[in-house]
Design an enzyme around this catalytic site. Sequence first.
Site, PDB file in Angstrom:
ATOM      1  N   TYR A   9      45.464  40.702  43.643  1.00 20.11           N
ATOM      2  CA  TYR A   9      45.528  41.074  45.059  1.00 20.11           C
ATOM      3  C   TYR A   9      44.136  41.253  45.667  1.00 20.11           C
ATOM      4  O   TYR A   9      43.994  41.452  46.850  1.00 20.11           O
ATOM      5  CB  TYR A   9      46.334  42.375  45.230  1.00 20.11           C
ATOM      6  CG  TYR A   9      45.813  43.515  44.393  1.00 20.11           C
ATOM      7  CD1 TYR A   9      44.794  44.341  44.858  1.00 20.11           C
ATOM      8  CD2 TYR A   9      46.331  43.761  43.130  1.00 20.11           C
ATOM      9  CE1 TYR A   9      44.311  45.377  44.076  1.00 20.11           C
ATOM     10  CE2 TYR A   9      45.853  44.804  42.352  1.00 20.11           C
ATOM     11  CZ  TYR A   9      44.845  45.608  42.838  1.00 20.11           C
ATOM     12  OH  TYR A   9      44.364  46.625  42.060  1.00 20.11           O
ATOM     13  N   SER A  11      39.818  40.535  43.967  1.00 20.45           N
ATOM     14  CA  SER A  11      38.940  39.500  43.418  1.00 20.45           C
ATOM     15  C   SER A  11      39.607  38.657  42.337  1.00 20.45           C
ATOM     16  O   SER A  11      39.186  37.522  42.105  1.00 20.45           O
ATOM     17  CB  SER A  11      37.654  40.120  42.875  1.00 20.45           C
ATOM     18  OG  SER A  11      37.938  41.044  41.843  1.00 20.45           O
ATOM     19  N   GLU A  84      39.452  45.578  34.253  1.00 23.45           N
ATOM     20  CA  GLU A  84      40.142  46.461  35.202  1.00 23.45           C
ATOM     21  C   GLU A  84      40.198  47.928  34.778  1.00 23.45           C
ATOM     22  O   GLU A  84      40.383  48.799  35.625  1.00 23.45           O
ATOM     23  CB  GLU A  84      41.570  45.953  35.445  1.00 23.45           C
ATOM     24  CG  GLU A  84      41.639  44.533  35.990  1.00 23.45           C
ATOM     25  CD  GLU A  84      40.967  44.359  37.341  1.00 23.45           C
ATOM     26  OE1 GLU A  84      41.042  45.293  38.180  1.00 23.45           O
ATOM     27  OE2 GLU A  84      40.363  43.292  37.573  1.00 23.45           O
TER      28      GLU A  84
END
Length: 176
Positions: A9, A11, A84
């Site tokens: 949603y 990079s 992440e």
Amino acid sequence: MDEFWVFGYGSLMWNPGFEFLERSQALVYGYRRSLCVHSWVHRGTQQNPGLVLGLDRGGSCRGIAFRVALERRDEVMDYLRARELVTNVYLERHVPLSLPGRRNIKAIAYIVDRDHAQYAGALDASVAARTVHEAKGRSGSNDAYVFNTLSHLKEMGIRDHWLERVAGEVERLRAV
């Protein structure tokens, strides 16, 4: 599980960093793209945090779903976790997605943890712009992240009106 999908949603949409078999526009309900995460590493520091995108509760979000070969699942998951979960501000979850043609799938997505110290919550566009304008991290300036995000969203035909307001405020601050 006979398919492995990843939802991007931010990079991840234009810079996934992993090989994939298929790429498709996708829609998730119950979450929205939000500039709601204080960045302590990539776009800011703990002393001068920036802001990056998170998938937060409420609304819906258009993004990109990537189908990955099953034999690459572990490798891709290791990569995504390293990318992440640097400070564990995101929660790794399977979310239901709608693809074109009424096709429904489940995908791995990274949802912001509202209980984490880096959660910024809902910010006024001018407050967000001041934060973005002043921050820089390991991956570069925070304003470059916002402008790059908007450029790629536009290329994909995705509008984010609030993020556009933030960028407008950053441009105003640059002119001062």
